[in-house]
Design a protein around this motif. Structure first.
Motif, PDB file in Angstrom:
ATOM      1  N   CYS A  68      -7.099  -1.354   0.762  1.00  0.00           N
ATOM      2  CA  CYS A  68      -6.105  -1.828   1.719  1.00  0.00           C
ATOM      3  C   CYS A  68      -6.785  -2.302   3.007  1.00  0.00           C
ATOM      4  O   CYS A  68      -7.696  -1.642   3.515  1.00  0.00           O
ATOM      5  CB  CYS A  68      -5.120  -0.698   2.030  1.00  0.00           C
ATOM      6  SG  CYS A  68      -3.879  -1.198   3.247  1.00  0.00           S
ATOM      7  N   HIS A  77       0.255   3.883   1.500  1.00  0.00           N
ATOM      8  CA  HIS A  77       0.199   4.555   2.798  1.00  0.00           C
ATOM      9  C   HIS A  77       1.311   4.031   3.702  1.00  0.00           C
ATOM     10  O   HIS A  77       2.387   4.604   3.781  1.00  0.00           O
ATOM     11  CB  HIS A  77      -1.194   4.361   3.436  1.00  0.00           C
ATOM     12  CG  HIS A  77      -1.329   4.970   4.801  1.00  0.00           C
ATOM     13  ND1 HIS A  77      -2.090   4.390   5.789  1.00  0.00           N
ATOM     14  CD2 HIS A  77      -0.802   6.099   5.345  1.00  0.00           C
ATOM     15  CE1 HIS A  77      -2.028   5.143   6.883  1.00  0.00           C
ATOM     16  NE2 HIS A  77      -1.258   6.188   6.626  1.00  0.00           N
ATOM     17  N   ARG A  78       1.088   2.893   4.324  1.00  0.00           N
ATOM     18  CA  ARG A  78       2.117   2.369   5.218  1.00  0.00           C
ATOM     19  C   ARG A  78       2.517   0.941   4.868  1.00  0.00           C
ATOM     20  O   ARG A  78       3.011   0.197   5.720  1.00  0.00           O
ATOM     21  CB  ARG A  78       1.683   2.504   6.672  1.00  0.00           C
ATOM     22  CG  ARG A  78       2.008   3.940   7.176  1.00  0.00           C
ATOM     23  CD  ARG A  78       1.187   4.424   8.329  1.00  0.00           C
ATOM     24  NE  ARG A  78       1.177   3.518   9.463  1.00  0.00           N
ATOM     25  CZ  ARG A  78       0.376   3.692  10.535  1.00  0.00           C
ATOM     26  NH1 ARG A  78      -0.427   4.745  10.590  1.00  0.00           N
ATOM     27  NH2 ARG A  78       0.413   2.842  11.528  1.00  0.00           N
ATOM     28  N   GLY A  79       2.301   0.604   3.617  1.00  0.00           N
ATOM     29  CA  GLY A  79       2.961  -0.577   3.075  1.00  0.00           C
ATOM     30  C   GLY A  79       2.293  -1.926   3.238  1.00  0.00           C
ATOM     31  O   GLY A  79       2.875  -2.931   2.845  1.00  0.00           O
ATOM     32  N   ALA A  80       1.100  -1.981   3.777  1.00  0.00           N
ATOM     33  CA  ALA A  80       0.479  -3.303   3.950  1.00  0.00           C
ATOM     34  C   ALA A  80       0.251  -3.960   2.583  1.00  0.00           C
ATOM     35  O   ALA A  80      -0.064  -3.284   1.593  1.00  0.00           O
ATOM     36  CB  ALA A  80      -0.855  -3.153   4.685  1.00  0.00           C
ATOM     37  N   CYS A 111       0.836  -1.202   0.000  1.00  0.00           N
ATOM     38  CA  CYS A 111       0.000   0.000   0.000  1.00  0.00           C
ATOM     39  C   CYS A 111       0.874   1.257   0.000  1.00  0.00           C
ATOM     40  O   CYS A 111       1.950   1.289   0.607  1.00  0.00           O
ATOM     41  CB  CYS A 111      -0.886  -0.027   1.237  1.00  0.00           C
ATOM     42  SG  CYS A 111      -1.925   1.426   1.398  1.00  0.00           S
ATOM     43  N   TYR A 148      -5.699  -2.228   5.929  1.00  0.00           N
ATOM     44  CA  TYR A 148      -5.243  -1.557   7.153  1.00  0.00           C
ATOM     45  C   TYR A 148      -6.068  -0.293   7.443  1.00  0.00           C
ATOM     46  O   TYR A 148      -6.794  -0.222   8.438  1.00  0.00           O
ATOM     47  CB  TYR A 148      -3.745  -1.228   7.011  1.00  0.00           C
ATOM     48  CG  TYR A 148      -2.994  -1.030   8.313  1.00  0.00           C
ATOM     49  CD1 TYR A 148      -3.649  -0.980   9.546  1.00  0.00           C
ATOM     50  CD2 TYR A 148      -1.607  -0.901   8.300  1.00  0.00           C
ATOM     51  CE1 TYR A 148      -2.935  -0.797  10.732  1.00  0.00           C
ATOM     52  CE2 TYR A 148      -0.881  -0.733   9.475  1.00  0.00           C
ATOM     53  CZ  TYR A 148      -1.558  -0.667  10.684  1.00  0.00           C
ATOM     54  OH  TYR A 148      -0.848  -0.492  11.843  1.00  0.00           O
ATOM     55  N   HIS A 149      -6.000   0.712   6.557  1.00  0.00           N
ATOM     56  CA  HIS A 149      -6.753   1.952   6.804  1.00  0.00           C
ATOM     57  C   HIS A 149      -7.681   2.300   5.646  1.00  0.00           C
ATOM     58  O   HIS A 149      -8.148   3.419   5.531  1.00  0.00           O
ATOM     59  CB  HIS A 149      -5.793   3.126   7.036  1.00  0.00           C
ATOM     60  CG  HIS A 149      -4.705   2.835   8.018  1.00  0.00           C
ATOM     61  ND1 HIS A 149      -3.456   2.394   7.630  1.00  0.00           N
ATOM     62  CD2 HIS A 149      -4.680   2.886   9.376  1.00  0.00           C
ATOM     63  CE1 HIS A 149      -2.700   2.191   8.700  1.00  0.00           C
ATOM     64  NE2 HIS A 149      -3.413   2.481   9.773  1.00  0.00           N
ATOM     65  N   ALA A 150      -7.859   1.300   4.768  1.00  0.00           N
ATOM     66  CA  ALA A 150      -8.864   1.383   3.695  1.00  0.00           C
ATOM     67  C   ALA A 150      -8.579   2.427   2.621  1.00  0.00           C
ATOM     68  O   ALA A 150      -9.509   2.951   2.010  1.00  0.00           O
ATOM     69  CB  ALA A 150     -10.263   1.582   4.284  1.00  0.00           C
ATOM     70  N   TRP A 151      -7.329   2.758   2.403  1.00  0.00           N
ATOM     71  CA  TRP A 151      -7.043   3.500   1.172  1.00  0.00           C
ATOM     72  C   TRP A 151      -7.441   2.580   0.010  1.00  0.00           C
ATOM     73  O   TRP A 151      -7.218   1.356   0.071  1.00  0.00           O
ATOM     74  CB  TRP A 151      -5.546   3.831   1.056  1.00  0.00           C
ATOM     75  CG  TRP A 151      -5.065   4.941   1.941  1.00  0.00           C
ATOM     76  CD1 TRP A 151      -5.598   5.342   3.129  1.00  0.00           C
ATOM     77  CD2 TRP A 151      -3.935   5.791   1.684  1.00  0.00           C
ATOM     78  NE1 TRP A 151      -4.872   6.386   3.655  1.00  0.00           N
ATOM     79  CE2 TRP A 151      -3.844   6.689   2.781  1.00  0.00           C
ATOM     80  CE3 TRP A 151      -3.000   5.890   0.668  1.00  0.00           C
ATOM     81  CZ2 TRP A 151      -2.841   7.659   2.871  1.00  0.00           C
ATOM     82  CZ3 TRP A 151      -2.004   6.858   0.752  1.00  0.00           C
ATOM     83  CH2 TRP A 151      -1.936   7.744   1.843  1.00  0.00           C
TER      84      TRP A 151
HETATM   85  S1  FES Z   1      -1.318   0.793   5.104  1.00  0.00           S
HETATM   86 FE1  FES Z   1      -2.781   0.788   3.544  1.00  0.00          FE
HETATM   87  S2  FES Z   1      -4.241   2.213   4.150  1.00  0.00           S
HETATM   88 FE2  FES Z   1      -2.763   2.298   5.694  1.00  0.00          FE
END
Ligand code: FES
Ligand code: FE2
Length: 432
Positions: free
Chosen positions: A110, A92-95, A90, A112-115
Motif C-alpha cells: 500500500c 488498513h485505511r482504504g487507499a 487497502c 500509504y503506510h506500507a501494509w
Molecule cells: S491505508 Fe494502506 S497501509 Fe494505511
C-alpha cells in the motif's frame, strides 16, 4: 407514461411502459442522476460484471484494475495461477492499492503506510505491528474479495452481490449463444488484445441498445459502408450460412435475463483475409462441429449480455457509465492462436479498421449517442418508442422472442430486465 418530475412518481421502474402494442421508455431514464445512482446500486453492483480475460494477466502477479461505476476492483493472478478479484482498497485505511490499469506485483504494498499483501489477498506484513492492540491479527485483515467470481472459458466475471444468482442462472438462454461464440475459436483458445478505449458524451444504455440494433446500420454507417465498399470492403459476405436459412435477411432474438442477439445469418470475413485461408477456417469449423452447428457458429452475431457486454465476431466490447451522460468503452480485439496467423492478423486489423476510436464504423455511433443524449434531456420529449416488430414476434417454446433484423426485440428484452432489477431495488428500498 408518468413524468418523473411529478410528485406522484416514486418508482424508477415506472419509466418503462409496456402494452400489447406499445413499448415506451421515459427520457428521464437517460438523464436523471437519481436514476443513474439507482442503476449503480441495482444493476452494476447487483449483477454479473465482465472483469477481463485471463490472457490479459498471464503471469503470476499480473493485475488489471477495473472501474465499475464508482467502485474500483482489481484482478490478480497469484503464485498458484488462480485469479482473484479484490476490492481495490487497502485493509488498513482504504487507499487504492493498484493505481495503474495493468502491472505486476508479487507483493502488493500500500502506498500509504506500507501494509503489504500477497496476490492471494493475505496480509503479509506491516511496519511496526507492535503498536496495534494485542488482539490484532493479520489473518483478520486480508483484502476483500468480490462476492462471487467465475472464469468462464477464460472470460472473468464477478459480482459484488452475495445473493446474485449463479453465473449459469444469470446467463440462462444466452449460454447457448455464448457457446457458439466460443466455438469460433475452433480450438477454444481466444485471447484478447489490449482494448481500444474511448468515451462518449451520452448515457451508457445507448450503447447497450445500439449494439443489437439492426435498424440503424444502413443509415448511420452508410458513408462508412460506401467508402469501405470502394476499397473491397472491410468485411466480405460469404454465402455459407445464409443459404436456405429460415431467417434469411437476419433476425433478432430477445432472451430472458435481458440478453439478446442481432444475427445477420451470413458469415462475414475480413477482406484482409485471402479466400483460401478463409475457406480453410470454415472447413476446420465444419470438421470439428459438423455442418449444422458450424452454420450457427459462423453466422454473424452480436450477443448482448445484460447489461454491458457485447460478444461480436472479432471483438469483445464492454462499457461502463462514469456519470449519467458519460460512458467509457473498451473494445478488445480477439486474438486466436488456434487459427492461421494470416487469419488472426487479418481479423485483428479488421477490428481496428472498423471499430477502433478512429475506425470507419464505431465513431458513427458515438456521434449518434451524443445526439440522443441531447434529445433525451430536451424538454418536450416524454417517451421514446421501442415498438418496432411488436405483434410480429415469434415466441418459441423456450421463450425466445424472434423478430426481423431491424426489429426492436433486443431492446425490449434489455428494458424488461432493467425494469426487473430496478423494481427489485425499490422493493428493498435501495433507490426510491
Ligand atoms: S491505508 Fe494502506 S497501509 Fe494505511
Ligand atoms: Fe452502429
Amino acid at each position: 407514461m408518468r413524468d418523473r418530475n411529478s410528485p406522484i412518481v416514486r418508482e424508477f421502474s415506472d419509466l418503462v411502459e409496456e402494452r400489447e402494442d406499445d413499448f415506451r421508455i421515459s427520457t428521464t431514464a437517460y438523464w436523471d442522476r437519481k436514476v443513474y445512482e439507482a442503476e449503480l446500486s441495482n444493476i452494476f453492483y447487483a449483477t454479473w460484471m465482465f472483469l477481463g480475460h485471463e490472457s490479459e494477466i498471464p503471469m503470476p502477479g499480473d493485475f488489471k484494475t477495473v472501474q465499475i461505476g464508482e467502485r474500483s476492483v482489481f484482478i490478480i493472478r497469484d503464485a498458484s495461477n488462480s485469479i482473484n478479484a479484490f476490492i481495490n482498497a487497502c485493509a488498513h485505511r482504504g487507499a487504492a492499492l493498484c493505481r495503474t490499469e495493468y502491472g505486476n506485483k508479487r507483493v502488493i504494498t500500500c502506498p500509504y503506510h506500507a501494509w503489504s499483501f500477497t496476490p492471494g489477498g493475505k496480509l503479509l506484513g506491516l511496519p511496526d505491528p507492535s503498536r496495534f492492540p494485542a488482539s490484532f491479527s493479520k489473518e483478520e485483515h486480508g483484502l476483500t474479495r468480490m462476492a462471487q467470481t467465475v472464469n468462464h472459458h477464460g472470460l472473468l466475471f464477478g459480482t459484488f452481490n452475495t445473493k446474485a444468482p449463479s453465473f449459469e442462472d444469470y446467463l440462462g438462454p444466452a449460454a447457448r449463444y455464448f457457446d457458439l461464440w466460443l466455438k469460433r475459436a475452433v480450438d477454444g483458445t481466444f485471447k484478447v488484445g489490449r482494448a481500444h478505449k474511448y468515451a462518449y458524451c451520452g448515457n451508457w444504455k445507448f450503447q447497450s441498445e445500439n449494439v443489437i440494433d439492426g435498424y440503424h446500420p444502413q443509415i448511420v454507417h452508410r458513408a462508412a459502408f460506401g467508402t469501405l465498399g470502394k476499397f473491397g470492403g472491410a468485411n466480405q459476405r460469404k454465402d455459407f450460412v445464409g443459404t436456405n436459412d429460415t431467417f434469411q435477411g437476419g433476425c433478432t432474438r430477445g432472451l430472458s435475463g435481458g440478453h439478446s442477439t442481432l444475427e445477420a445469418r451470413v458469415f462475414f470475413e475480413s477482406s484482409l483475409v485471402d479466400a483460401q485461408t478463409s475457406k480453410q477456417y470454415i472447413d476446420n469449423v465444419i470438421a470439428k462441429y459438423g455442418a449444422e452447428v458450424a452454420k450457427e457458429v459462423l453466422s454473424n452475431r452480436h450477443l448482448l449480455l445484460f447489461p454491458n457486454v457485447a460478444l461480436m465476431d472479432h471483438l469483445l466490447r464492454v462499457w461502463f457509465p462514469v456519470g449519467v451522460d458519460r460512458t467509457e468503452v473498451f473494445s478488445y480485439p480477439l486474438r486466436n492462436e488456434g487459427i492461421s496467423p494470416a487469419l488472426d492478423s487479418g481479423r485483428f486489423l479488421d477490428s481496428q479498421l472498423m471499430f477502433s476510436a478512429s475506425g470507419f464504423v464505431g465513431p458513427d455511433d458515438l456521434d449518434i449517442f451524443a445526439a440522443a443524449q441531447t434529445g433525451a434531456r430536451s424538454v418536450g420529449v416524454g417517451a421514446l418508442v421501442l415498438s418496432r416488430g411488436m405483434e410480429k414476434e415469434t415466441i418459441t417454446s423456450t421463450g425466445e422472442r424472434i423478430g426481423e433484423y431491424g426489429d426492436e426485440v433486443p431492446q425490449r428484452s434489455f428494458w424488461r430486465q432493467w425494469q426487473v432489477l430496478m423494481q427489485a431495488g425499490e422493493d428493498k428500498g435501495v433507490c426510491s
